[in-house]
Each structure stands twice: as C-alpha cells, then as structure tokens.
Design a protein around this motif. Structure first.
Motif, PDB file in Angstrom:
ATOM      1  N   UNK A 147     -26.925  67.838  85.588  1.00  0.00           N
ATOM      2  CA  UNK A 147     -28.246  68.459  85.447  1.00  0.00           C
ATOM      3  C   UNK A 147     -28.358  69.067  84.053  1.00  0.00           C
ATOM      4  N   UNK A 148     -29.605  69.243  83.603  1.00  0.00           N
ATOM      5  CA  UNK A 148     -29.873  69.840  82.300  1.00  0.00           C
ATOM      6  C   UNK A 148     -30.297  71.295  82.464  1.00  0.00           C
ATOM      7  N   UNK A 149     -29.809  72.124  81.554  1.00  0.00           N
ATOM      8  CA  UNK A 149     -30.160  73.546  81.564  1.00  0.00           C
ATOM      9  C   UNK A 149     -31.656  73.698  81.337  1.00  0.00           C
ATOM     10  N   UNK A 150     -32.297  74.540  82.135  1.00  0.00           N
ATOM     11  CA  UNK A 150     -33.758  74.562  82.226  1.00  0.00           C
ATOM     12  C   UNK A 150     -34.252  75.995  82.429  1.00  0.00           C
ATOM     13  N   UNK A 151     -35.439  76.294  81.967  1.00  0.00           N
ATOM     14  CA  UNK A 151     -36.103  77.532  82.328  1.00  0.00           C
ATOM     15  C   UNK A 151     -37.600  77.287  82.355  1.00  0.00           C
ATOM     16  N   UNK A 152     -38.345  78.282  82.781  1.00  0.00           N
ATOM     17  CA  UNK A 152     -39.782  78.143  83.025  1.00  0.00           C
ATOM     18  C   UNK A 152     -40.327  79.550  83.263  1.00  0.00           C
ATOM     19  N   UNK A 153     -41.612  79.683  83.266  1.00  0.00           N
ATOM     20  CA  UNK A 153     -42.228  81.005  83.406  1.00  0.00           C
ATOM     21  C   UNK A 153     -42.334  81.406  84.874  1.00  0.00           C
ATOM     22  N   UNK A 154     -41.187  81.369  85.567  1.00  0.00           N
ATOM     23  CA  UNK A 154     -41.096  81.797  86.971  1.00  0.00           C
ATOM     24  C   UNK A 154     -39.956  82.788  87.066  1.00  0.00           C
ATOM     25  N   UNK A 155     -40.227  83.943  87.632  1.00  0.00           N
ATOM     26  CA  UNK A 155     -39.233  85.027  87.674  1.00  0.00           C
ATOM     27  C   UNK A 155     -38.475  85.029  88.999  1.00  0.00           C
ATOM     28  N   UNK A 169     -37.084  86.392  92.377  1.00  0.00           N
ATOM     29  CA  UNK A 169     -37.642  87.307  93.366  1.00  0.00           C
ATOM     30  C   UNK A 169     -36.653  88.361  93.816  1.00  0.00           C
ATOM     31  N   UNK A 170     -35.439  88.326  93.267  1.00  0.00           N
ATOM     32  CA  UNK A 170     -34.410  89.319  93.582  1.00  0.00           C
ATOM     33  C   UNK A 170     -33.639  89.616  92.307  1.00  0.00           C
ATOM     34  N   UNK A 171     -32.597  90.424  92.407  1.00  0.00           N
ATOM     35  CA  UNK A 171     -31.774  90.710  91.231  1.00  0.00           C
ATOM     36  C   UNK A 171     -32.569  91.383  90.133  1.00  0.00           C
ATOM     37  N   UNK A 172     -32.491  90.834  88.933  1.00  0.00           N
ATOM     38  CA  UNK A 172     -33.137  91.454  87.772  1.00  0.00           C
ATOM     39  C   UNK A 172     -34.641  91.276  87.751  1.00  0.00           C
ATOM     40  N   UNK A 173     -35.154  90.243  88.427  1.00  0.00           N
ATOM     41  CA  UNK A 173     -36.581  89.928  88.338  1.00  0.00           C
ATOM     42  C   UNK A 173     -36.967  89.295  87.018  1.00  0.00           C
ATOM     43  N   UNK A 174     -35.985  88.924  86.205  1.00  0.00           N
ATOM     44  CA  UNK A 174     -36.275  88.289  84.919  1.00  0.00           C
ATOM     45  C   UNK A 174     -36.560  86.797  85.107  1.00  0.00           C
ATOM     46  N   UNK A 175     -36.914  86.125  84.016  1.00  0.00           N
ATOM     47  CA  UNK A 175     -37.249  84.703  84.066  1.00  0.00           C
ATOM     48  C   UNK A 175     -36.044  83.893  84.535  1.00  0.00           C
ATOM     49  N   UNK A 176     -36.274  83.001  85.476  1.00  0.00           N
ATOM     50  CA  UNK A 176     -35.176  82.245  86.069  1.00  0.00           C
ATOM     51  C   UNK A 176     -34.695  81.113  85.158  1.00  0.00           C
ATOM     52  N   UNK A 177     -33.424  80.780  85.304  1.00  0.00           N
ATOM     53  CA  UNK A 177     -32.773  79.669  84.608  1.00  0.00           C
ATOM     54  C   UNK A 177     -32.167  78.771  85.672  1.00  0.00           C
ATOM     55  N   UNK A 178     -32.408  77.473  85.579  1.00  0.00           N
ATOM     56  CA  UNK A 178     -31.952  76.532  86.593  1.00  0.00           C
ATOM     57  C   UNK A 178     -31.375  75.284  85.926  1.00  0.00           C
ATOM     58  N   UNK A 179     -30.957  74.338  86.755  1.00  0.00           N
ATOM     59  CA  UNK A 179     -30.552  73.026  86.283  1.00  0.00           C
ATOM     60  C   UNK A 179     -31.451  71.983  86.913  1.00  0.00           C
ATOM     61  N   UNK A 180     -31.908  70.997  86.133  1.00  0.00           N
ATOM     62  CA  UNK A 180     -32.810  69.966  86.657  1.00  0.00           C
ATOM     63  C   UNK A 180     -32.237  68.579  86.393  1.00  0.00           C
TER      64      UNK A 180
END
Length: 221
Positions: A51-59, A61-72
């Motif tokens: 998967x490729x390292x990914x982010x987007x303007x979605x925060x 819903x738990x933890x820090x509440x910061x912008x999420x980072x995922x793999x796609x």
C-alpha cells in the motif's frame, strides 16, 4: 466518529508546486535508478502490505483528532504525494541527496501537513497513532523522522525505514483496514521494533537531481 476538515490555506500553493514540477519534469529523462533528494515529491510504498502512504482531509474520531494517515492500494491517488523536506532551516537544500541517518519531514502535498506521531493509541491495532499535523508545512519537533537505510544515501530502488525522532517508533502497516468513511484503507501506525511491516520504497514522483540549480529545470520522473 470521523470528521472532515475545511482544508489548509496552503493547498493552492502546494497544488501549484506539484503541477509546476510535473510540467517541468515532463521533458526530463525517465530513469529507474538514482537517489532520493531534498525537495523531491514522491509516493511511499510499504513493501510488505503493498500500500502507499496516504492522507486526506479526514480527522480521526478518537485519539488526537488530527488528520488521519492511511495506506491505500491505488497507485494513482493524488492524496498519496509527500514532499521530502529538511528537519531544520537550511538542513536539506533542494537537490541534495538524503543521507542514511538524516532526519527529514514528510509534508503531505495536498493538505500541507507533516507526517507526525505522538503517544496516542492507533484506532485499530492499539499501536502508536500516526497523523498529519501542522499548517503550510510548519508543525513541531514530532514531525521529524530518521531515514534508516544501508549505505550512504537513500536510494530509490532500496527499501528503507522511517524511525520517529521523538518516540523511536517505526512507520508501519500491519494490515488492519478501516470501515466507513474510508472503507478498505489500511491503518498506518508506529511500532517499537524494526521488522517486515515497516519497510518502504520510493515509487512514483518527481525527483530533483543531485546538485540541481534551484532556479529550476533539473528534475527527473
């Protein structure tokens, strides 16, 4: 619950940067070898989970509440581009090869936030949360990652690890997948040990040639 943000003020400028690099790089030689250099814009591929390292303007819903980072899985998602930057002012001149052991920031091109981690649990695996943080590429000391590789420099064909300077965890994927609203995307988190889950390789991008003149025209695809 997940939440969508309004986007950063630096998005148009960063979009302009990527478009300019793509236009300038269009006539450059396409090579499969070389070094990753400061200022390069690239996608990072986890070699174990593909998967490729990914982010987007979605925060989160738990933890820090910061912008999420995922793999796609997708190779053509514009939200997977990251810019390689120095850890300090003037610490990573444009076109300079990134050294093994050097601390860098990875700035998400479309939102202007830096790859970041801190002592919050990740939502699915309970490892350490990885987020995107800051505005217009400016965050804090928890945005620094050391490039762990063999040899002298980060080679584009080589697998590397990213170890967080502040907490010592490694940028990792272990296969957990989210549901709605980012169904099928993989959790990215920090792990305390170096293993097969935290090896990454540079993939698609615009790579600044070593020793390039900052005035332009010396990029590689």
């Amino acid at each position: 619950m997940w939440s969508a943000g309004r986007g950063g003020a630096g998005v148009p400028a960063l979009l302009g940067l990527l478009v300019a690099l793509l236009v300038r790089g269009g006539d450059a030689a396409k090579t499969s070898a070389g070094l990753v250099t400061c200022g390069s814009v690239l996608k990072l591929f986890n070699t174990q989970h593909r998967v490729r390292l990914h982010s987007h303007d979605i925060k989160y819903g738990s933890g820090s509440g910061q912008q999420s980072v995922t793999g796609v899985d997708s190779s053509d998602d514009a939200n997977s581009y990251w810019r390689v930057r120095g850890g300090a002012e003037g610490g990573c001149p444009r076109g300079a090869p990134v050294r093994c052991g050097q601390a860098v920031r990875l700035t998400h091109v479309l939102t202007g936030k830096n790859l970041h981690t801190h002592h919050f649990p990740s939502p699915l695996s309970n490892h350490q949360e990885v987020s995107a943080f800051g505005e217009d590429g400016e965050g804090d000391d928890l945005d620094l990652w050391t490039v762990r590789c063999s040899g002298q420099h980060w080679e584009r064909e080589a697998s590397v690890r990213f170890q967080h300077v502040g907490t010592s965890v490694f940028l990792s994927v272990t296969g957990e997948q989210y549901g709605s609203p980012i169904r099928g995307q993989h959790e990215v988190h920090g792990m305390t040990s170096a293993n097969t889950h935290n090896t990454w390789k540079a993939m698609e991008g615009i790579f600044i040639k070593p020793g390039a003149d900052p005035s332009g025209g010396h990029d590689e695809l």
